[in-house]
Enzyme design. Structure first.
Site, PDB file in Angstrom:
ATOM      1  N   THR A 132       0.821  -1.209   0.000  1.00 32.45           N
ATOM      2  CA  THR A 132       0.000   0.000   0.000  1.00 32.45           C
ATOM      3  C   THR A 132       0.858   1.264   0.000  1.00 32.45           C
ATOM      4  O   THR A 132       2.003   1.253   0.474  1.00 32.45           O
ATOM      5  CB  THR A 132      -0.903   0.019   1.254  1.00 32.45           C
ATOM      6  N   ASP A 133       0.278   2.358  -0.489  1.00 34.92           N
ATOM      7  CA  ASP A 133       0.975   3.642  -0.430  1.00 34.92           C
ATOM      8  C   ASP A 133       1.020   4.220   0.979  1.00 34.92           C
ATOM      9  O   ASP A 133       1.794   5.143   1.266  1.00 34.92           O
ATOM     10  CB  ASP A 133       0.335   4.649  -1.382  1.00 34.92           C
ATOM     11  N   GLU A 134       0.231   3.662   1.901  1.00 35.81           N
ATOM     12  CA  GLU A 134       0.178   4.218   3.253  1.00 35.81           C
ATOM     13  C   GLU A 134       1.485   4.041   4.017  1.00 35.81           C
ATOM     14  O   GLU A 134       1.714   4.709   5.027  1.00 35.81           O
ATOM     15  CB  GLU A 134      -0.991   3.617   4.025  1.00 35.81           C
ATOM     16  N   TYR A 158      -1.812  -0.151  11.085  1.00 31.96           N
ATOM     17  CA  TYR A 158      -1.950  -0.857   9.805  1.00 31.96           C
ATOM     18  C   TYR A 158      -0.766  -0.573   8.892  1.00 31.96           C
ATOM     19  O   TYR A 158      -0.093  -1.484   8.402  1.00 31.96           O
ATOM     20  CB  TYR A 158      -3.251  -0.467   9.110  1.00 31.96           C
ATOM     21  N   LYS A 162       2.276  -3.039   7.462  1.00 24.18           N
ATOM     22  CA  LYS A 162       2.553  -3.263   6.040  1.00 24.18           C
ATOM     23  C   LYS A 162       3.978  -2.836   5.693  1.00 24.18           C
ATOM     24  O   LYS A 162       4.652  -3.480   4.878  1.00 24.18           O
ATOM     25  CB  LYS A 162       1.541  -2.504   5.183  1.00 24.18           C
TER      26      LYS A 162
END
Length: 354
Positions: A132-134, A158, A162
Site C-alpha cells: 500500500t501507499d500508506e 496498519y 505493512k
C-alpha cells in the site's frame, strides 16, 4: 499453477476474476476467511474447477509448505492482509500478527520451496507482494507524489505493519536471493469491497437512509484506483517486473473524501432516486476525525508506466459509475457479508463519533 494468498478478499478476489478473463492457468487460493474473506466472491471459479480454495492461515508454515509441495506453483502472489486503518487503531495486535508475522512465516515456507527447485524452475519463480501507499505516510497539498524512493513514514498500526512486511520481502531478496516483486498501490475501489470501507459504506448507508459519516472536515485527499486497473498492473508486473524492484501503482485521481461522497450521492440521485424527491447529500454527517488521519496520499506511477507499460484504463468518473451500479445490482452478495459482526463494528467505530 499460481498460489494466491487472501484471494477471497476484495483485491485478491477481483484479481481471480481478472486472471481468468485472460488466462486458463489454474489458481490455488489460501485464505483464512476472516470477516472480510467471502468465498462467494470466487465461488464460480471454484465450482468450475479452475480455482482451488483452501481455508488456512499464511502463518501456518506447515500448511503453506504442504500446499507448495502438492501444487508446485510457479509463482506466489501475496494479497493476504488485515487492511482497515480504523480496525488497526482499535486492535493493532491482529495486524502485527497477520501482516508481519504471517508474511515472515510465508516467506520462510516459500524460501525453502524455492531453494529446492531445479535450476530452470527456480529461475522462473516469482514471489509478488501486494502492499500500500500508506507505508509512505502523509503528504501536504504541495508535496510531490510518492515515488518508489520516498522514505517510509507509516502513521497507523496498519501502515506500520505493512511497512514491516515490505521490509521483510526486500530483505529476503537481498539476503537469500528470493525472486521478489513488490507493488504499492493507492486506494482501491470497485466490486466486492467489504462495506466498512469509505465507498461501499457510503453507497449502502445512503440506500438505507442512514447518515453518511465523513471524518473531520472531509478534505483528506486520496488517489483512487479502480480495482481492475490494479489487477492488470499486478498481472503485468508478475510477467515483466525486474527482480527485487518496487512498483507504485496509482490511479491519477486525487480527490477529497467529501468530494467522493458527493459524487456517490449524485450517482445515486440519478440511478436510484428517493421516493420523496430529496437528495442523498442531505444524509452527509461530519464526525470526529480518527487519530493520526493522514492528510493526503498520491502516487507517482512513472516507473511502472516506463518499465512495464501499464497505465490505468478507468477515470474516477467511469470507475465510480461501474462501482455504484455493481452495488445496486448485487444485493445478494451484499446481504451475505453484512453480518452481525459487521454491524457491531460500524456501531463501535462510528457511534461514538457522531
Amino acid at each position: 499453477m499460481i498460489l494466491i494468498t487472501g484471494a477471497a478478499g476484495f483485491i485478491g478476489g477481483n484479481f481471480v476474476h481478472h486472471w481468468f478473463e485472460r488466462s486458463e492457468e489454474p489458481i490455488v487460493v489460501l485464505d483464512k476467511l476472516t470477516y472480510a474473506g467471502n468465498p462467494q466472491t470466487i465461488a464460480a471459479h471454484v465450482g468450475a474447477g479452475r480455482c482451488t480454495l483452501v481455508q488456512g492461515d499464511i502463518g501456518d508454515r506447515a500448511l503453506v509448505s504442504q500446499l507448495l509441495q502438492t501444487h508446485q506453483p510457479r509463482a506466489v502472489l501475496h494479497f493476504a492482509a488485515e487492511s482497515h486503518v480504523d480496525r488497526s487503531i482499535h486492535g493493532p495486535g491482529e495486524f502485527i500478527q497477520t501482516n508481519m508475522v504471517g508474511t515472515f512465516e510465508l516467506l520462510e515456507a516459500v524460501r525453502s520451496y524455492w531453494g529446492a527447485m531445479a535450476a530452470e524452475a527456480k529461475a522462473a519463480f516469482r514471489f509478488l507482494h501486494v502492499s500500500t501507499d500508506e507505508v509512505y505516510g502523509s503528504l501536504s497539498e504541495t508535496d510531490p507524489a510518492f515515488s518508489e524512493t520516498t522514505p517510509y513514514a507509516p502513521n497507523s498500526p496498519y501502515s506500520a505493519s505493512k511497512a514491516g512486511s515490505d521490509h521483510l520481502v526486500r530483505a529476503y531478496h537481498h539476503t537469500y536471493g528470493l525472486p521478489t516483486l513488490t507493488t504499492n498501490c493507492s486506494n482501491n475501489y470497485g466490486p466486492y469491497h467489504f462495506p466498512e470501507k469509505l465507498i461501499p459504506l457510503m453507497i449502502l448507508n445512503a440506500l438505507d437512509g442512514k447518515p453518511l459519516p465523513v471524518y473531520g472536515d472531509g478534505q483528506n485527499i486520496r488517489d483512487w484506483l479502480y480495482v481492475r486497473d490494479h489487477c492488470e498492473a499486478i498481472r503485468q508486473v508478475l510477467a515483466k517486473g525486474r527482480l527485487g524492484e518496487v512498483y507504485n501503482v496509482g490511479g491519477k485521481n486525487e480527490i477529497k473524501n467529501l468530494d467522493v461522497v458527493q459524487v456517490i450521492c449524485r450517482k445515486l440521485d440519478a440511478l436510484r432516486p428517493k421516493a420523496d424527491g430529496t437528495q442523498y447529500e442531505a444524509q452527509i454527517t461530519f464526525v470526529t476525525d480518527r487519530p493520526g488521519h493522514d492528510r493526503r496520499y498520491a502516487i507517482d506511477p512513472t516507473k511502472i508506466e516506463r518499465e512495464i507499460g501499464w497505465t490505468p484504463a478507468e477515470t474516477f468518473e467511469s470507475g465510480i459509475d461501474k462501482t455504484v451500479r455493481w452495488y445496486l445490482e448485487n444485493t445478494q452478495w451484499i446481504d451475505a457479508v453484512r453480518t452481525g459482526a459487521y454491524r457491531d463494528w460500524v456501531n463501535q467505530n462510528y457511534g461514538a463519533r457522531a
